[in-house]
Write a protein that holds these residues in place. Structure first.
Motif, PDB file in Angstrom:
ATOM      1  N   ALA A  80       5.622 -10.859  -9.250  1.00  0.00           N
ATOM      2  CA  ALA A  80       4.208 -10.902  -9.629  1.00  0.00           C
ATOM      3  C   ALA A  80       3.306 -10.628  -8.432  1.00  0.00           C
ATOM      4  O   ALA A  80       2.313  -9.886  -8.537  1.00  0.00           O
ATOM      5  N   LEU A  81       3.640 -11.191  -7.276  1.00  0.00           N
ATOM      6  CA  LEU A  81       2.817 -11.004  -6.086  1.00  0.00           C
ATOM      7  C   LEU A  81       2.939  -9.580  -5.542  1.00  0.00           C
ATOM      8  O   LEU A  81       1.942  -8.987  -5.109  1.00  0.00           O
ATOM      9  N   ALA A  82       4.137  -9.014  -5.558  1.00  0.00           N
ATOM     10  CA  ALA A  82       4.324  -7.642  -5.066  1.00  0.00           C
ATOM     11  C   ALA A  82       3.527  -6.664  -5.916  1.00  0.00           C
ATOM     12  O   ALA A  82       2.952  -5.694  -5.394  1.00  0.00           O
ATOM     13  N   GLU A  83       3.480  -6.909  -7.213  1.00  0.00           N
ATOM     14  CA  GLU A  83       2.705  -6.032  -8.090  1.00  0.00           C
ATOM     15  C   GLU A  83       1.215  -6.145  -7.799  1.00  0.00           C
ATOM     16  O   GLU A  83       0.474  -5.152  -7.901  1.00  0.00           O
ATOM     17  N   ARG A  84       0.761  -7.338  -7.419  1.00  0.00           N
ATOM     18  CA  ARG A  84      -0.648  -7.497  -7.024  1.00  0.00           C
ATOM     19  C   ARG A  84      -0.940  -6.744  -5.737  1.00  0.00           C
ATOM     20  O   ARG A  84      -1.975  -6.098  -5.597  1.00  0.00           O
ATOM     21  N   ILE A  85      -0.017  -6.816  -4.786  1.00  0.00           N
ATOM     22  CA  ILE A  85      -0.213  -6.135  -3.499  1.00  0.00           C
ATOM     23  C   ILE A  85      -0.136  -4.625  -3.692  1.00  0.00           C
ATOM     24  O   ILE A  85      -0.999  -3.875  -3.210  1.00  0.00           O
ATOM     25  N   GLY A  86       0.908  -4.165  -4.350  1.00  0.00           N
ATOM     26  CA  GLY A  86       1.008  -2.763  -4.735  1.00  0.00           C
ATOM     27  C   GLY A  86       1.374  -1.775  -3.647  1.00  0.00           C
ATOM     28  O   GLY A  86       1.431  -0.576  -3.907  1.00  0.00           O
ATOM     29  N   SER A  87       1.633  -2.235  -2.440  1.00  0.00           N
ATOM     30  CA  SER A  87       1.937  -1.301  -1.353  1.00  0.00           C
ATOM     31  C   SER A  87       3.399  -0.877  -1.420  1.00  0.00           C
ATOM     32  O   SER A  87       4.251  -1.633  -1.887  1.00  0.00           O
ATOM     33  N   PRO A  88       3.722   0.345  -0.933  1.00  0.00           N
ATOM     34  CA  PRO A  88       5.127   0.777  -0.905  1.00  0.00           C
ATOM     35  C   PRO A  88       6.016  -0.164  -0.101  1.00  0.00           C
ATOM     36  O   PRO A  88       7.178  -0.381  -0.458  1.00  0.00           O
ATOM     37  N   THR A  89       5.459  -0.751   0.973  1.00  0.00           N
ATOM     38  CA  THR A  89       6.259  -1.669   1.788  1.00  0.00           C
ATOM     39  C   THR A  89       6.631  -2.925   1.005  1.00  0.00           C
ATOM     40  O   THR A  89       7.789  -3.353   1.004  1.00  0.00           O
ATOM     41  N   ALA A  90       5.641  -3.517   0.316  1.00  0.00           N
ATOM     42  CA  ALA A  90       5.916  -4.716  -0.477  1.00  0.00           C
ATOM     43  C   ALA A  90       6.878  -4.405  -1.613  1.00  0.00           C
ATOM     44  O   ALA A  90       7.827  -5.161  -1.868  1.00  0.00           O
ATOM     45  N   LEU A  91       6.667  -3.291  -2.291  1.00  0.00           N
ATOM     46  CA  LEU A  91       7.537  -2.936  -3.403  1.00  0.00           C
ATOM     47  C   LEU A  91       8.945  -2.590  -2.919  1.00  0.00           C
ATOM     48  O   LEU A  91       9.938  -2.890  -3.592  1.00  0.00           O
ATOM     49  N   GLY A  92       9.017  -1.960  -1.748  1.00  0.00           N
ATOM     50  CA  GLY A  92      10.330  -1.654  -1.179  1.00  0.00           C
ATOM     51  C   GLY A  92      11.082  -2.910  -0.802  1.00  0.00           C
ATOM     52  O   GLY A  92      12.279  -3.031  -1.078  1.00  0.00           O
ATOM     53  N   TYR A  93      10.386  -3.869  -0.172  1.00  0.00           N
ATOM     54  CA  TYR A  93      11.062  -5.110   0.219  1.00  0.00           C
ATOM     55  C   TYR A  93      11.453  -5.910  -1.015  1.00  0.00           C
ATOM     56  O   TYR A  93      12.535  -6.512  -1.054  1.00  0.00           O
ATOM     57  N   LEU A 114      18.721  -1.397  -4.837  1.00  0.00           N
ATOM     58  CA  LEU A 114      18.860  -1.017  -3.428  1.00  0.00           C
ATOM     59  C   LEU A 114      18.480   0.436  -3.214  1.00  0.00           C
ATOM     60  O   LEU A 114      17.827   0.780  -2.212  1.00  0.00           O
ATOM     61  N   GLN A 115      18.835   1.304  -4.137  1.00  0.00           N
ATOM     62  CA  GLN A 115      18.421   2.706  -4.037  1.00  0.00           C
ATOM     63  C   GLN A 115      16.908   2.833  -4.154  1.00  0.00           C
ATOM     64  O   GLN A 115      16.284   3.632  -3.435  1.00  0.00           O
ATOM     65  N   ALA A 116      16.305   2.034  -5.031  1.00  0.00           N
ATOM     66  CA  ALA A 116      14.847   2.033  -5.153  1.00  0.00           C
ATOM     67  C   ALA A 116      14.198   1.534  -3.873  1.00  0.00           C
ATOM     68  O   ALA A 116      13.150   2.051  -3.448  1.00  0.00           O
ATOM     69  N   ILE A 118      15.397   1.786  -0.803  1.00  0.00           N
ATOM     70  CA  ILE A 118      15.521   2.846   0.208  1.00  0.00           C
ATOM     71  C   ILE A 118      14.440   3.902  -0.007  1.00  0.00           C
ATOM     72  O   ILE A 118      13.771   4.336   0.943  1.00  0.00           O
ATOM     73  N   HIS A 119      14.252   4.317  -1.257  1.00  0.00           N
ATOM     74  CA  HIS A 119      13.257   5.345  -1.572  1.00  0.00           C
ATOM     75  C   HIS A 119      11.851   4.887  -1.197  1.00  0.00           C
ATOM     76  O   HIS A 119      11.098   5.614  -0.531  1.00  0.00           O
ATOM     77  N   ALA A 120      11.489   3.666  -1.603  1.00  0.00           N
ATOM     78  CA  ALA A 120      10.142   3.154  -1.313  1.00  0.00           C
ATOM     79  C   ALA A 120       9.929   2.967   0.181  1.00  0.00           C
ATOM     80  O   ALA A 120       8.861   3.289   0.713  1.00  0.00           O
ATOM     81  N   ALA A 121      10.940   2.459   0.868  1.00  0.00           N
ATOM     82  CA  ALA A 121      10.815   2.222   2.316  1.00  0.00           C
ATOM     83  C   ALA A 121      10.673   3.534   3.072  1.00  0.00           C
ATOM     84  O   ALA A 121       9.895   3.626   4.037  1.00  0.00           O
ATOM     85  N   GLU A 122      11.410   4.545   2.657  1.00  0.00           N
ATOM     86  CA  GLU A 122      11.301   5.839   3.333  1.00  0.00           C
ATOM     87  C   GLU A 122       9.934   6.459   3.087  1.00  0.00           C
ATOM     88  O   GLU A 122       9.376   7.108   3.974  1.00  0.00           O
ATOM     89  N   GLN A 123       9.366   6.255   1.914  1.00  0.00           N
ATOM     90  CA  GLN A 123       8.011   6.733   1.635  1.00  0.00           C
ATOM     91  C   GLN A 123       6.997   6.063   2.557  1.00  0.00           C
ATOM     92  O   GLN A 123       6.020   6.685   2.996  1.00  0.00           O
TER      93      GLN A 123
END
Length: 258
Positions: A80-93, A114-116, A118-123
């Motif tokens: 819920a909190l990651a969706e509020r933040i919305g950043s690629p870093t938060a979503l990747g973590y 885990l594949q998701a 990696i994709h978000a973190a690389e973005q």
């Protein structure tokens, strides 16, 4: 001091760092207590990102402690909190945390998260998150592979990645997974040498939880296969030092590739 100075953000960062140290030592209960203190401060300060990190860390601590139901409850709050933040870093973590929790219980869905991650973190150009997600993806795949000989090759880039970062804790965790793969191939002499290097290294974190049980199993198998030779090989590994151990690991993971 940060709390006394009414600087909750700084206090959160300090508590988070302390909790991470405790978790790496295997003090999961104490790490969770410190993280809950972090959460209290973050909520008081209205710091959504710090709250997210606290719930993410509580998810991992609970998963490592074998408390998956509790980990699931913390994960829901982190989502819920990651969706509020919305950043690629938060979503990747978040994706990494969800994958790590599932990998800990052997859930095949771990690979998807885990594949998701990696994709978000690389973005987001976040090499560390991409690294830890790739680490869990590769090591869990190696453990379940029906072709352990081929699985050896996956460790070479992983070892190089963590060595390049100077991340010795993660590097030795990867070596533990490599030891398991070697044990599946009945390469007990290599297992004994690497166990000696692992146990002697000041850079390796304590082994606990399911990892400790896996290490005990491969040690028992190696001792039974080698007899008195086990201690000789263990001592040889202990004398390698970190640099010598990395050189050996690189050789073992590149055999037949060059």
């Amino acid at each position: 001091m940060a709390e006394a100075a009414q600087a909750p953000t700084a206090a959160c960062e300090a508590y988070q760092a302390l909790a991470n140290v405790l978790a790496f030592r295997g003090d999961l209960a104490e790490a969770a207590d410190v993280t809950r203190r972090t959460l209290e401060l973050a909520e008081r300060a209205g710091d959504v990102e710090a709250q997210f990190m606290a719930f993410a860390d509580l998810t991992l601590n609970s998963a490592y402690a074998g408390q998956d139901d509790l980990a699931g409850a913390y994960e829901d709050r982190a989502v819920a909190l990651a969706e509020r933040i919305g950043s690629p870093t938060a979503l990747g973590y978040l994706a990494y945390v969800r994958g790590e929790r599932r990998a800990e219980r052997g859930d095949p869905e771990a690979a998807h998260y885990l594949q998701a991650a990696i994709h978000a973190a690389e973005q987001a150009d976040c090499g560390f998150i991409a690294g830890i997600a790739r680490h869990t993806l590769l090591t869990s795949t190696a453990r379940s592979s029906t072709e352990p000989e081929a699985a050896l090759a996956v460790f070479a880039p992983l070892i190089d990645h963590w060595h390049g970062f100077g991340a010795w804790t993660q590097l030795w965790i990867a070596v533990r997974a490599l030891i398991e793969t070697l044990a599946r191939l009945d390469r007990h002499r290599d297992v004994a040498v690497l166990l000696g290097a692992l146990w002697a290294s000041p850079s390796a974190s304590p082994v606990f939880g399911p990892d400790a049980e896996r290490v005990r199993r491969v040690e028992t198998a190696a001792r039974e296969a080698l007899g008195e030779e086990f201690e000789q090989l263990r001592a040889r590994g202990a004398a390698l030092g970190d640099a010598g151990a990395v050189a050996l690991v690189r050789r073992l993971t590149r055999e037949g590739l060059d």
